[in-house]
Write a protein that holds these residues in place. Structure first.
Motif, PDB file in Angstrom:
ATOM      1  N   PRO A 191       0.840  -1.206   0.000  1.00 51.73           N
ATOM      2  CA  PRO A 191       0.000   0.000   0.000  1.00 51.73           C
ATOM      3  C   PRO A 191       0.873   1.254   0.000  1.00 51.73           C
ATOM      4  CG  PRO A 191      -0.713  -1.560   1.690  1.00 51.73           C
ATOM      5  CD  PRO A 191       0.588  -2.063   1.178  1.00 51.73           C
ATOM      6  N   VAL A 192       0.484   2.242  -0.787  1.00 49.71           N
ATOM      7  CA  VAL A 192       1.237   3.487  -0.880  1.00 49.71           C
ATOM      8  C   VAL A 192       0.377   4.637  -0.368  1.00 49.71           C
ATOM      9  CG1 VAL A 192       2.419   5.106  -2.406  1.00 49.71           C
ATOM     10  CG2 VAL A 192       2.540   2.642  -2.874  1.00 49.71           C
ATOM     11  N   LEU A 193       0.924   5.363   0.600  1.00 49.41           N
ATOM     12  CA  LEU A 193       0.296   6.588   1.099  1.00 49.41           C
ATOM     13  C   LEU A 193       1.014   7.769   0.463  1.00 49.41           C
ATOM     14  CD1 LEU A 193       0.026   5.779   4.922  1.00 49.41           C
ATOM     15  CD2 LEU A 193      -1.839   5.751   3.251  1.00 49.41           C
ATOM     16  N   ALA A 194       0.260   8.681  -0.121  1.00 52.39           N
ATOM     17  CA  ALA A 194       0.846   9.864  -0.729  1.00 52.39           C
ATOM     18  C   ALA A 194       1.203  10.868   0.353  1.00 52.39           C
ATOM     19  CB  ALA A 194      -0.125  10.490  -1.726  1.00 52.39           C
ATOM     20  N   LEU A 195       2.409  11.411   0.268  1.00 53.80           N
ATOM     21  CA  LEU A 195       2.794  12.501   1.153  1.00 53.80           C
ATOM     22  C   LEU A 195       1.803  13.654   1.032  1.00 53.80           C
ATOM     23  CD1 LEU A 195       6.674  12.701   0.793  1.00 53.80           C
ATOM     24  CD2 LEU A 195       5.414  12.469   2.912  1.00 53.80           C
ATOM     25  N   GLY A 196       1.748  14.471   2.062  1.00 51.24           N
ATOM     26  CA  GLY A 196       0.736  15.517   2.161  1.00 51.24           C
ATOM     27  C   GLY A 196       0.572  16.415   0.972  1.00 51.24           C
ATOM     28  N   GLY A 197       1.650  16.663   0.213  1.00 45.10           N
ATOM     29  CA  GLY A 197       1.527  17.460  -0.995  1.00 45.10           C
ATOM     30  C   GLY A 197       1.824  18.928  -0.761  1.00 45.10           C
ATOM     31  N   PRO A 198       1.719  19.740  -1.796  1.00 41.58           N
ATOM     32  CA  PRO A 198       2.109  21.147  -1.715  1.00 41.58           C
ATOM     33  C   PRO A 198       1.165  21.948  -0.830  1.00 41.58           C
ATOM     34  CG  PRO A 198       0.973  20.700  -3.777  1.00 41.58           C
ATOM     35  CD  PRO A 198       1.182  19.367  -3.124  1.00 41.58           C
ATOM     36  N   LYS A 199       1.719  22.986  -0.180  1.00 40.12           N
ATOM     37  CA  LYS A 199       0.886  23.930   0.579  1.00 40.12           C
ATOM     38  C   LYS A 199       0.400  24.981  -0.400  1.00 40.12           C
ATOM     39  CE  LYS A 199      -0.727  25.174   4.650  1.00 40.12           C
ATOM     40  NZ  LYS A 199      -1.885  25.921   4.151  1.00 40.12           N
ATOM     41  N   THR A 200      -0.847  24.867  -0.770  1.00 36.96           N
ATOM     42  CA  THR A 200      -1.406  25.715  -1.807  1.00 36.96           C
ATOM     43  C   THR A 200      -2.842  26.052  -1.425  1.00 36.96           C
ATOM     44  OG1 THR A 200      -1.817  25.859  -4.184  1.00 36.96           O
ATOM     45  CG2 THR A 200      -2.107  23.705  -3.176  1.00 36.96           C
ATOM     46  N   ASP A 201      -3.593  26.654  -2.333  1.00 38.24           N
ATOM     47  CA  ASP A 201      -4.993  26.919  -2.006  1.00 38.24           C
ATOM     48  C   ASP A 201      -5.750  25.594  -1.887  1.00 38.24           C
ATOM     49  OD1 ASP A 201      -6.847  26.522  -4.604  1.00 38.24           O
ATOM     50  OD2 ASP A 201      -4.862  27.218  -5.211  1.00 38.24           O
ATOM     51  N   THR A 202      -6.845  25.638  -1.149  1.00 40.44           N
ATOM     52  CA  THR A 202      -7.524  24.411  -0.737  1.00 40.44           C
ATOM     53  C   THR A 202      -8.039  23.595  -1.919  1.00 40.44           C
ATOM     54  OG1 THR A 202      -8.161  25.498   1.327  1.00 40.44           O
ATOM     55  CG2 THR A 202      -9.358  23.498   0.726  1.00 40.44           C
ATOM     56  N   LEU A 203      -8.690  24.227  -2.884  1.00 45.40           N
ATOM     57  CA  LEU A 203      -9.235  23.484  -4.013  1.00 45.40           C
ATOM     58  C   LEU A 203      -8.133  22.831  -4.832  1.00 45.40           C
ATOM     59  CD1 LEU A 203     -11.595  22.576  -5.739  1.00 45.40           C
ATOM     60  CD2 LEU A 203     -11.514  24.776  -6.934  1.00 45.40           C
TER      61      LEU A 203
END
Length: 272
Positions: free
Chosen positions: A196-208
């Protein structure tokens, strides 16, 4: 307890998970919002949170609050807390410590592609994998090619991420936590990894925009997300978790998730 039962505590019945990464205190100075979010864990669980990555100190300080959620113990820590690039890590805890605090898994970083840290971090993972086989405790490898931050095209290239993720699988990881780039080629990461792969949280950007990124990760084949600052630094963390739950567990699209987020935001204003 068997490893399968502990895996089922991290992942919901559909095999997916929304995980809050609350473990930043051992590798970063950028920890705004973590303590406040930890005190809200019971509300986050009600909104759809499945598990939380925590430090040993948090497990003691917030024992009452964290009793409401499945926890995964961060067993490594930065060798230089003031360097945001996380230049090196060392293993300070292990699976016995996780058992001691009632955690359902452990997590450590690995750094494929780095001169010295590749070998030392992989050895940490193997040590945990050996303990895992004895004690039935799942091991999450947070595999970050070429280092903690994205510093080059290779470090954010799905081909290199896929190779790194597969290496951690071969060294005994039960779950992979790693970067997704937002590109179609992210499918390589899933296809090359038999865990199973969990994606890292990702970029800090606008919510949408962020929800569109999470939608991409799930459509690509991720089994969930492990999210830090996009929860802890959100002005609406409960709404964020509710939206992530819809994306991860209900196959919602980004617009539907954003509507859920806004609903929680409006309710919060009314209650305020």
């Amino acid at each position: 307890m068997s490893k399968l039962r502990r895996m089922n505590q991290i992942f919901a019945s559909d095999g997916r998970a929304v995980v809050a990464a609350l473990d930043g205190f051992v590798f970063s100075m950028r920890t705004a919002g973590i303590d406040e979010t930890t005190t809200q864990v019971s509300q986050l669980v009600d909104a759809g949170l499945d598990a939380a990555l925590v430090t040993y100190g948090q497990a003691q300080t917030y024992e009452r609050e964290l009793a409401h959620v499945t926890t995964v113990l961060r067993v490594d820590a930065s060798a230089d807390i003031y360097d945001s690039s996380v230049p090196d890590t060392h293993l300070f805890f292990d699976i016995k410590d996780a058992l001691r605090i009632g955690a359902s898994g452990v997590v450590c970083m690995t750094f494929p592609g780095t001169a010295v840290r590749e070998a030392t971090s992989n050895k940490m993972l193997v040590k945990l994998a050996h303990q895992s086989a004895k004690w039935g405790m799942p091991v999450i490898a947070e595999t970050l090619p070429f280092g903690y931050p994205v510093t080059s095209s290779k470090s954010n290239d799905p081909r290199y991420i896929a190779t790194a993720a597969r290496l951690s699988t071969e060294l005994g990881a039960d779950i992979i936590k790693t970067r997704f780039t937002g590109a179609e080629a992210d499918a390589l990461i899933i296809n090359n990894t038999s865990r199973p792969v969990l994606a890292l949280g990702g970029p800090k950007t606008d919510t949408l925009t962020y929800f569109k990124f999470v939608q991409h990760c799930m459509q690509t084949g991720a089994r969930g997300v492990a999210v830090g600052r996009n929860i802890t630094q959100s002005r609406n963390p409960i709404g964020t978790v509710a939206a992530l739950n819809a994306l991860v567990h209900n196959n919602a699209n980004a617009d539907e998730a954003f509507a859920i987020y806004k609903k929680y935001e409006r309710n919060s204003v009314k209650e305020g």
